[in-house]
Design a protein around this motif. Structure first.
Motif, PDB file in Angstrom:
ATOM      1  N   ASP A   1      32.771   3.252  62.481  1.00 59.78           N
ATOM      2  CA  ASP A   1      33.058   2.804  61.786  1.00 59.78           C
ATOM      3  C   ASP A   1      34.401   3.452  61.305  1.00 59.78           C
ATOM      4  OD1 ASP A   1      30.353   1.299  61.719  1.00 59.78           O
ATOM      5  OD2 ASP A   1      29.825   3.630  60.578  1.00 59.78           O
ATOM      6  N   TYR A   2      34.602   4.259  61.534  1.00 61.61           N
ATOM      7  CA  TYR A   2      36.143   5.325  61.259  1.00 61.61           C
ATOM      8  C   TYR A   2      37.023   4.082  61.555  1.00 61.61           C
ATOM      9  CZ  TYR A   2      33.415   9.053  60.370  1.00 61.61           C
ATOM     10  OH  TYR A   2      33.122  10.432  59.462  1.00 61.61           O
ATOM     11  N   GLN A   3      37.311   3.314  62.483  1.00 63.56           N
ATOM     12  CA  GLN A   3      38.515   2.319  62.842  1.00 63.56           C
ATOM     13  C   GLN A   3      38.228   1.085  61.616  1.00 63.56           C
ATOM     14  OE1 GLN A   3      37.606   1.830  66.716  1.00 63.56           O
ATOM     15  NE2 GLN A   3      37.897   3.811  67.823  1.00 63.56           N
ATOM     16  N   LYS A   4      37.083   0.915  61.356  1.00 65.35           N
ATOM     17  CA  LYS A   4      36.973   0.020  60.555  1.00 65.35           C
ATOM     18  C   LYS A   4      37.419   0.338  59.364  1.00 65.35           C
ATOM     19  CE  LYS A   4      32.891  -2.623  62.564  1.00 65.35           C
ATOM     20  NZ  LYS A   4      31.172  -3.312  62.055  1.00 65.35           N
ATOM     21  N   SER A   5      37.088   1.535  58.978  1.00 69.33           N
ATOM     22  CA  SER A   5      38.069   2.425  57.495  1.00 69.33           C
ATOM     23  C   SER A   5      39.313   1.963  57.832  1.00 69.33           C
ATOM     24  CB  SER A   5      36.816   3.526  57.013  1.00 69.33           C
ATOM     25  OG  SER A   5      35.369   3.431  57.105  1.00 69.33           O
ATOM     26  N   LEU A   6      39.755   2.590  59.242  1.00 71.71           N
ATOM     27  CA  LEU A   6      41.261   3.024  58.835  1.00 71.71           C
ATOM     28  C   LEU A   6      41.684   1.593  58.964  1.00 71.71           C
ATOM     29  CD1 LEU A   6      43.552   4.879  59.068  1.00 71.71           C
ATOM     30  CD2 LEU A   6      43.319   4.260  61.667  1.00 71.71           C
TER      31      LEU A   6
ATOM     32  N   ALA B   1      32.673   8.221  52.330  1.00 73.83           N
ATOM     33  CA  ALA B   1      32.369   8.501  52.108  1.00 73.83           C
ATOM     34  C   ALA B   1      30.548   7.700  52.100  1.00 73.83           C
ATOM     35  CB  ALA B   1      31.950   8.912  50.745  1.00 73.83           C
ATOM     36  N   ILE B   2      30.380   6.854  51.579  1.00 81.20           N
ATOM     37  CA  ILE B   2      28.885   5.724  52.553  1.00 81.20           C
ATOM     38  C   ILE B   2      28.894   5.449  53.732  1.00 81.20           C
ATOM     39  CG2 ILE B   2      27.609   3.476  51.686  1.00 81.20           C
ATOM     40  CD1 ILE B   2      29.351   4.255  48.871  1.00 81.20           C
ATOM     41  N   SER B   3      29.788   5.122  53.972  1.00 84.26           N
ATOM     42  CA  SER B   3      29.544   4.926  55.787  1.00 84.26           C
ATOM     43  C   SER B   3      29.151   5.983  56.739  1.00 84.26           C
ATOM     44  CB  SER B   3      30.924   4.327  56.740  1.00 84.26           C
ATOM     45  OG  SER B   3      31.338   5.343  56.481  1.00 84.26           O
ATOM     46  N   GLU B   4      28.836   6.925  56.282  1.00 78.27           N
ATOM     47  CA  GLU B   4      28.613   8.176  56.438  1.00 78.27           C
ATOM     48  C   GLU B   4      27.155   9.243  57.154  1.00 78.27           C
ATOM     49  OE1 GLU B   4      32.878  11.350  57.386  1.00 78.27           O
ATOM     50  OE2 GLU B   4      31.493  11.476  55.904  1.00 78.27           O
ATOM     51  N   HIS B   5      26.654   7.895  55.974  1.00 79.93           N
ATOM     52  CA  HIS B   5      25.045   8.535  55.898  1.00 79.93           C
ATOM     53  C   HIS B   5      24.887   6.944  56.202  1.00 79.93           C
ATOM     54  CE1 HIS B   5      25.821  12.426  54.018  1.00 79.93           C
ATOM     55  NE2 HIS B   5      27.277  11.753  53.421  1.00 79.93           N
ATOM     56  N   SER B   6      25.120   5.785  55.950  1.00 79.84           N
ATOM     57  CA  SER B   6      24.247   4.586  55.923  1.00 79.84           C
ATOM     58  C   SER B   6      25.473   3.586  57.158  1.00 79.84           C
ATOM     59  CB  SER B   6      24.533   3.720  54.293  1.00 79.84           C
ATOM     60  OG  SER B   6      25.484   3.288  54.059  1.00 79.84           O
TER      61      SER B   6
ATOM     62  N   PHE C   1      27.649   0.699  58.176  1.00 80.13           N
ATOM     63  CA  PHE C   1      29.578   0.115  57.558  1.00 80.13           C
ATOM     64  C   PHE C   1      29.245  -0.289  56.621  1.00 80.13           C
ATOM     65  CE2 PHE C   1      32.776  -1.857  57.849  1.00 80.13           C
ATOM     66  CZ  PHE C   1      34.265  -0.719  57.780  1.00 80.13           C
ATOM     67  N   ASN C   2      28.436  -1.812  57.098  1.00 78.16           N
ATOM     68  CA  ASN C   2      28.682  -3.326  56.096  1.00 78.16           C
ATOM     69  C   ASN C   2      28.159  -2.843  54.906  1.00 78.16           C
ATOM     70  OD1 ASN C   2      29.533  -4.157  58.344  1.00 78.16           O
ATOM     71  ND2 ASN C   2      27.294  -5.002  59.104  1.00 78.16           N
ATOM     72  N   PHE C   3      26.661  -2.111  54.368  1.00 78.88           N
ATOM     73  CA  PHE C   3      25.927  -1.393  53.755  1.00 78.88           C
ATOM     74  C   PHE C   3      27.210  -1.100  52.841  1.00 78.88           C
ATOM     75  CE2 PHE C   3      23.995   1.720  50.797  1.00 78.88           C
ATOM     76  CZ  PHE C   3      23.137   1.031  49.907  1.00 78.88           C
TER      77      PHE C   3
ATOM     78  N   LEU D   1      37.474  -7.557  60.166  1.00 75.32           N
ATOM     79  CA  LEU D   1      37.374  -7.067  59.961  1.00 75.32           C
ATOM     80  C   LEU D   1      36.400  -6.726  61.534  1.00 75.32           C
ATOM     81  CD1 LEU D   1      37.098  -4.024  57.301  1.00 75.32           C
ATOM     82  CD2 LEU D   1      38.533  -3.861  59.286  1.00 75.32           C
ATOM     83  N   GLN D   2      35.346  -7.940  60.924  1.00 73.18           N
ATOM     84  CA  GLN D   2      34.096  -8.646  61.776  1.00 73.18           C
ATOM     85  C   GLN D   2      34.881  -8.778  63.501  1.00 73.18           C
ATOM     86  OE1 GLN D   2      31.090  -6.916  61.209  1.00 73.18           O
ATOM     87  NE2 GLN D   2      32.108  -5.955  59.698  1.00 73.18           N
ATOM     88  N   MET D   3      35.687  -9.866  62.635  1.00 67.49           N
ATOM     89  CA  MET D   3      36.959 -10.674  63.744  1.00 67.49           C
ATOM     90  C   MET D   3      37.651 -10.032  64.405  1.00 67.49           C
ATOM     91  SD  MET D   3      37.022 -14.413  61.885  1.00 67.49           S
ATOM     92  CE  MET D   3      36.758 -15.595  63.397  1.00 67.49           C
ATOM     93  N   GLU D   4      37.782  -8.739  65.249  1.00 64.57           N
ATOM     94  CA  GLU D   4      38.679  -8.767  65.592  1.00 64.57           C
ATOM     95  C   GLU D   4      39.932  -8.728  66.843  1.00 64.57           C
ATOM     96  OE1 GLU D   4      39.406  -3.998  68.592  1.00 64.57           O
ATOM     97  OE2 GLU D   4      36.800  -4.990  68.084  1.00 64.57           O
TER      98      GLU D   4
END
Length: 446
Positions: A298-303, A352-357, A359-361, A406-409
């Motif tokens: 998730d951190y890679q996607k956020s970056l 912040a939200i992806s750390e608790h749920s 990533f897509n949500f 992001l989904q189609m890396e």
């Protein structure tokens, strides 16, 4: 006679649009500062996660590397020169004729605070046959030191061994002892000392070892057999096959994976027998196995999404500027700045939200919050629902485009190039009839 208005006010009015564009461009570049700070925040949170994962691994067991078994003979030599006799020892290492490993991996997830680490338990069966050397006819050889050979199996972390380990050698069973007698080849592991009378010259002796082994994130093997066959299965649906060799066959679905490798002596860069540390580097370089990792953290996607911050800000500012031109609105640079900061806040919310749920949500929640906020802020500025809805459409399209990218890396570059071309073409089409030196006149003509 016609007079030309050359007053300073007329000059400033003529170039007001150019000046406004310069200010908007400056604000977009200025907003790169918080965007870069957000990227640093992502790196910091990722480092915190790696620290937490490493701490969990240090308590549970580290990644496992299974090397062996290797049969080692401590060979005693005596050499006479100038009527002086000197003795020395060399270790002969022999690897199996065939090696078969079957394993089932049971993944688990452990938490340290809000961070999750992937660990596993496994059932590993190692079996095969050894060809005992027929004779030791080398010059100056006088015998086996201590009259015992050793079988060593290397492990990445001995703390992962969950039950007593036995070696079945021919028809006999031996309980292994901790530690490796060949630390240059295997820094950690276990061994069994075998008296020479149990090693008939030229004999083919079957062996088997049962292991219940814990580890973190990955399990690797070194193909020490003349023919090495490894079969692994697990309920983990996102494996990463890595190392010197990829599976010959694999089956991967939502229920897990099955993978099998077959490595021949010709495929590796070390022989069936060698002395001392002649092939240490080649042995370690032949490792392969599987990592129980997600395809993209998730951190890679956020970056990656944060790297599109300038694109998102620029498109939003462009929409505001076109509303100014086409709708004859007057939007203050401070209002541009507020909208830009709202877009930067999207990435903070996403992390912040992806750390608790999921990533897509997290992306959906952060995107919805920012789009609604900007549209509600813009409605009294535009004084037009049409322009506000158009702005919402631009923001929704931009964030949606980034999400799909992001989904189609594998196709990120292609998607990005096509998307930017479409955006530029649409902007050129919308502004094709604007007379930038006579904004009022061009707006009226339209």
């Amino acid at each position: 006679m016609e007079t030309t208005n050359t007053s300073p006010f007329a000059f400033l009015s003529k170039f007001a649009i150019t000046f406004k564009l310069i200010v908007i461009g400056f604000l977009a570049i200025l907003l790169l500062i918080p965007a870069v700070m957000i990227q640093e925040l992502i790196h910091e949170r990722e480092m915190l996660k790696q620290t937490a994962v490493a701490e969990i691994g240090s308590k549970w067991a580290e990644a496992q590397l299974i090397s062996g078994p290797i049969l080692t003979f401590p060979m005693q030599f005596e050499k006479t020169e100038n009527q002086k006799t000197s003795s020395y020892v060399e270790h002969l290492h022999v690897v199996p004729d065939d090696l078969k490993v079957t394993g089932t991996i049971y993944p688990e997830q452990l938490k340290r605070g809000i961070f999750t680490a992937i660990v596993y338990r496994s059932d590993i069966e190692i079996r095969g046959t050894f060809q005992v050397p027929a004779a030791f006819d080398e010059a100056h050889f006088v015998g086996i030191k201590g009259e015992k050979a050793t079988i060593n199996v290397g492990l990445g972390d001995l703390r992962g061994v969950e039950e007593v380990v036995n070696l079945k050698w021919g028809t006999e069973t031996f309980t292994v002892s901790p530690g490796s007698t060949i630390p240059d080849l295997q820094t950690a592991g276990f061994h069994v000392a075998l008296p020479m009378e149990k090693l008939s010259p030229g004999a083919e002796i079957p062996f088997s070892i049962q292991l219940k082994l814990r580890g973190s994130e990955s399990i690797y093997f070194i193909p020490v057999g003349q023919t090495t066959e490894i079969k692994l299965s697990s309920a983990w649906s996102s494996p990463k096959f890595d190392g010197k060799f990829l599976p010959n066959d694999r089956k991967l679905d939502e229920e897990g994976f099955e993978a099998s490798w077959k490595v021949l002596e010709l495929n590796r860069n070390f022989p069936q027998q060698w002395k001392d540390d002649s092939f240490n580097a080649q042995l370690k370089a032949a490792a392969f196995g599987v990592e129980l990792l997600s395809p993209m953290e998730d951190y890679q996607k956020s970056l990656r999404s944060a790297k599109y911050a300038l694109l998102t800000i620029s498109l939003t500012f462009l929409m505001f500027f076109l509303v100014e031109i086409l709708g004859k609105k007057n939007i203050h640079p401070f209002q541009y700045l507020m909208v830009g900061l709202s877009i930067c806040l999207f990435y903070v919310l996403l992390i912040a939200i992806s750390e608790h749920s999921n990533f897509n949500f997290a992306y959906l929640v952060a995107m919805s919050a920012v789009i609604i906020t900007i549209c509600l802020y813009s409605l009294p500025l535009f004084k037009s629902k049409k322009y506000t809805l158009a702005l919402g459409g631009v923001l929704l399209g931009t964030f949606g485009f980034i999400f799909v990218t992001l989904q189609m890396e594998d196709y990120a570059l292609l998607m990005g190039s096509v998307g930017l071309f479409v955006i530029l073409a649409a902007t050129m089409y919308i502004t094709r009839n604007i007379d930038w030196y006579n904004i009022k006149g061009s707006s009226q003509s339209e």
